[in-house]
Design an enzyme around this catalytic site. Structure first.
Site, PDB file in Angstrom:
ATOM      1  N   CYS A   2       0.757  -1.346  -0.066  1.00 17.15           N
ATOM      2  CA  CYS A   2      -0.156   0.111  -0.023  1.00 17.15           C
ATOM      3  C   CYS A   2       0.889   1.234  -0.071  1.00 17.15           C
ATOM      4  O   CYS A   2       1.771   1.168   0.536  1.00 17.15           O
ATOM      5  CB  CYS A   2      -0.769  -0.061   1.239  1.00 17.15           C
ATOM      6  N   ASN A 100      -0.935   1.571   6.179  1.00  8.67           N
ATOM      7  CA  ASN A 100      -0.309   0.698   5.659  1.00  8.67           C
ATOM      8  C   ASN A 100      -0.045  -0.397   6.913  1.00  8.67           C
ATOM      9  O   ASN A 100       0.227   0.256   7.797  1.00  8.67           O
ATOM     10  CB  ASN A 100       1.134   1.073   5.172  1.00  8.67           C
ATOM     11  N   LYS A 486      11.187 -14.771 -12.661  1.00 10.34           N
ATOM     12  CA  LYS A 486      11.027 -13.448 -13.449  1.00 10.34           C
ATOM     13  C   LYS A 486       9.667 -13.817 -14.384  1.00 10.34           C
ATOM     14  O   LYS A 486       8.583 -13.121 -14.742  1.00 10.34           O
ATOM     15  CB  LYS A 486      12.310 -13.039 -14.562  1.00 10.34           C
ATOM     16  N   HIS A 505      15.921 -37.016 -11.232  1.00  8.90           N
ATOM     17  CA  HIS A 505      15.251 -37.417  -9.884  1.00  8.90           C
ATOM     18  C   HIS A 505      13.891 -36.937  -9.647  1.00  8.90           C
ATOM     19  O   HIS A 505      13.188 -36.607  -8.774  1.00  8.90           O
ATOM     20  CB  HIS A 505      15.981 -36.774  -8.705  1.00  8.90           C
TER      21      HIS A 505
END
Length: 610
Positions: A2, A100, A486, A505
């Site tokens: 916020c 906030n 990303k 694996h």
């Protein structure tokens, strides 16, 4: 998370508040609102779900003017994104609040307030805070005393901006656990959760300490500490300008910040390396006293910063011979841990306000003063509360997906490796070579940036895909993790990363023609191993996109292995260089998918709550 903006002035503050919100959009949010006190002491409030533009359009349809006001961008925690849950919140048409953080005991307070006759119009913890302040305002008849009393009832983290129509020239600001800054003008003051929001109106800032309460008028500012004592906080001049947070010629902030990396890597080393040697003073005054004692390193971080820490672990143990542990801050702070004697605790955060990392640091400080912050924001809580600090000098990073902050963190951590390695017998020639390699990176990154058109061609092929795998070995495994993160963050493609040797694996069971693999390979002595892993994928019908050191022989991998050559780089510095093509790749995938690159859904730039 916020964003808060507030102002008390002798002019109309509505445009200032709105511009401040625009400059906080990068933090992540789902609704926005503004409230001002007009000349007749009436509160005017407008709130909208969605972007700040929705709020701006709504303001054009109504007259909202005043010299005292607060505004907010909300990232939903308690209650869904909706107009009723958006800030500012108002209690009994008297107290206006923006907040906030999280009031953790809001349920208990809500129950008490309901019995006392308070009506609730939202599902938020913030409305509870507004009611609590209004309750005390009736008792004290003074807004400062009301806020001071109310915050003693709150458990959790908060930054608050509070105003009331009982006092039309007064703004109260306080913080605990969430950042808040005061902007100093001429006959006017401003508050914000980030100084960047206020750059168009001032470059002079006061950073509030934990527990501070500021009593702000147009012609005066008084700050009280958590003991109620009047204190002076230093006014600091920001080196940033309003233009420093602009996109300039670039389509997105993320692309701009990717391109800024060469200059950022120059900046982080400037003045810290003399005659091929690193200065201990880069870590702070008398840093050598602490560095001389270090026998082990504990790294604590979140997200991208955690990945930087993973790379540093390889470096610290292989180059400096120092044992290192790396842990996600949200886990470290809540489990019982054992901190070995003479361990340097390194916290990493772009913003310096990451809630879990900051909380972990505060836990650790009860045990040791051997703390180092690697951070991009000089006045952040993490920096101010750490004994040593190493600033990454990346400048403002607006895009939610971290790019230049990550690569500068890696160089900062390399500097730590060198400083500790010197104390463990790392030869001066080896130190000089490492620093020279670091200084050569800007030119190599420029070469990678020149190949972005070819990377975009690859990215187009991922537009319709839903899954991907990244693989790497050694120091490039954390870079594979970062590449996968990303891609997830901005394109919404599900991506996982694995050490290349772990494919057999389990993950190799997923390989088919619809699950591409992004591989990265440097000349680290294990290139034959990752080539074998790639051949295992190809043999099972998989398709591979390989970013490879230009010296690596790949002609034998076949048509289903697409190869992008990366400039030759020494293995130690490969993590920094190989990060860049993965950033570009994710960026272009997101662009072609049409997602919001700079402000991806559900994400926040600075995670200031748990």
């Amino acid at each position: 998370m916020c964003g808060i903006v507030g102002a008390v002035a002798e002019r109309n503050v509505t445009p200032i508040l709105l511009e401040g919100l625009r400059r906080l959009e990068y933090r992540g949010y789902d609704s926005a609102g503004i409230a001002v006190l007009d000349k007749d002491d009436c509160i005017s409030r407008v709130r909208r779900v969605g972007k700040v533009k929705e709020l701006s359009d709504a303001l054009e349809e109504t007259e909202v003017r005043g010299s005292l006001g607060v505004a907010h961008t909300r990232w939903a925690t308690h209650g869904e994104p909706s107009e009723k849950n958006a800030h500012p919140h108002i209690c009994n048409q008297t107290v206006v609040i923006v907040h906030n953080g999280i009031i953790e005991n809001h349920s208990e307070l809500r129950e008490i307030q309901s019995k006392a006759g308070f009506n609730f119009t939202s599902e938020t913890d913030t409305e509870v805070a507004a009611h609590q302040i209004e309750f005390y305002l009736k008792q004290h008849d003074d807004l400062l005393d009301a806020v001071r009393s109310a915050v003693t009832d709150f458990e959790g983290a908060y930054a608050l901006g509070v105003m009331s129509n009982t006092d039309n020239n007064r703004l109260i600001a306080t913080r605990r656990g969430s950042p808040l800054v005061i902007g100093v003008g001429i006959g006017e003051y401003f508050i914000a959760s980030d100084a960047a929001a206020l750059l168009p109106v001032t470059r002079r800032f006061i950073y509030l300490d934990e527990g501070d309460i500021a009593d702000i008028h147009t012609d005066s500012l008084v700050i009280y500490n958590d003991k109620g004592e009047t204190v002076e906080r230093e006014i600091k001049e920001s080196a940033l300008s309003a233009d420093s947070t602009a996109k300039g010629e670039y389509r997105h902030y993320m692309l701009k910040e990717i391109h800024e990396q060469p200059s950022c890597l120059v900046d982080i080393l400037e003045g810290r390396v003399v005659d091929g040697q690193l200065l201990d003073s880069a870590f702070g005054v008398d840093a050598d006293v602490i560095l001389d004692k270090v026998k082990a390193v504990q790294i604590i971080a979140c997200g991208t910063s955690y990945h930087a820490g993973l790379v540093a672990r390889y470096w610290l143990e292989a180059i400096a011979g120092v044992p290192c542990r790396v842990e996600v801050a949200s886990e470290y702070r809540y489990r019982k841990t054992v901190l070995m004697d003479d361990t340097l605790v390194v916290t990493i955060s772009q913003s310096g306000e990451t809630a879990d990392t900051l909380a972990a640091l505060r836990e650790v400080k009860a045990l040791t003063n051997m703390t180092l912050a690697v951070c991009n924001v000089p006045e952040s809580s993490l920096v101010r509360e750490s004994e040593l600090k190493l600033m990454t000098r990346a400048g403002p990073e607006i895009g939610v997906a971290s790019t230049k902050a990550f690569t500068t963190q890696l160089i900062a951590l390399l500097m730590l490796v060198i400083a500790l390695g010197k104390r463990r017998g790392l030869a001066a020639d080896d130190i000089t070579a490492l620093l020279q390699q670091a200084q050569s990176l800007p030119v190599l990154i420029e070469r990678v940036l020149d190949s972005k058109a070819a990377i975009e061609v690859w990215a187009e092929k991922f537009t319709e895909l839903e899954n991907a795998i990244f693989i790497g070995r050694g120091t490039l495994f954390p870079i594979a993790l970062e590449g996968a993160l990303k891609l997830k963050e901005i394109s919404y493609i599900h991506a996982d990363a694995y050490p290349a040797g772990e494919l057999k694996h389990g993950p190799i069971a997923l390989i088919d023609q619809d699950l591409p693999t992004i591989a990265i390979a440097s000349m680290d002595g294990f290139e034959g191993k990752i080539k074998s892993n790639i051949q295992e994928i190809l043999a099972r019908g998989g398709e591979v996109y390989l970013f490879a050191d230009e010296r690596l022989e790949v002609d034998d991998l076949g048509d289903n292995c697409h190869v992008m050559k990366v400039p030759a780089v020494e293995a130690e510095l490969a993590p920094v260089l190989f990060s860049v093509p993965l950033q570009l790749f994710s960026y272009f995938v997101a662009v072609h998918k049409g997602t919001d690159v700079d402000q991806p859904r559900n994400l926040a730039k600075s995670v200031t709550v748990e």
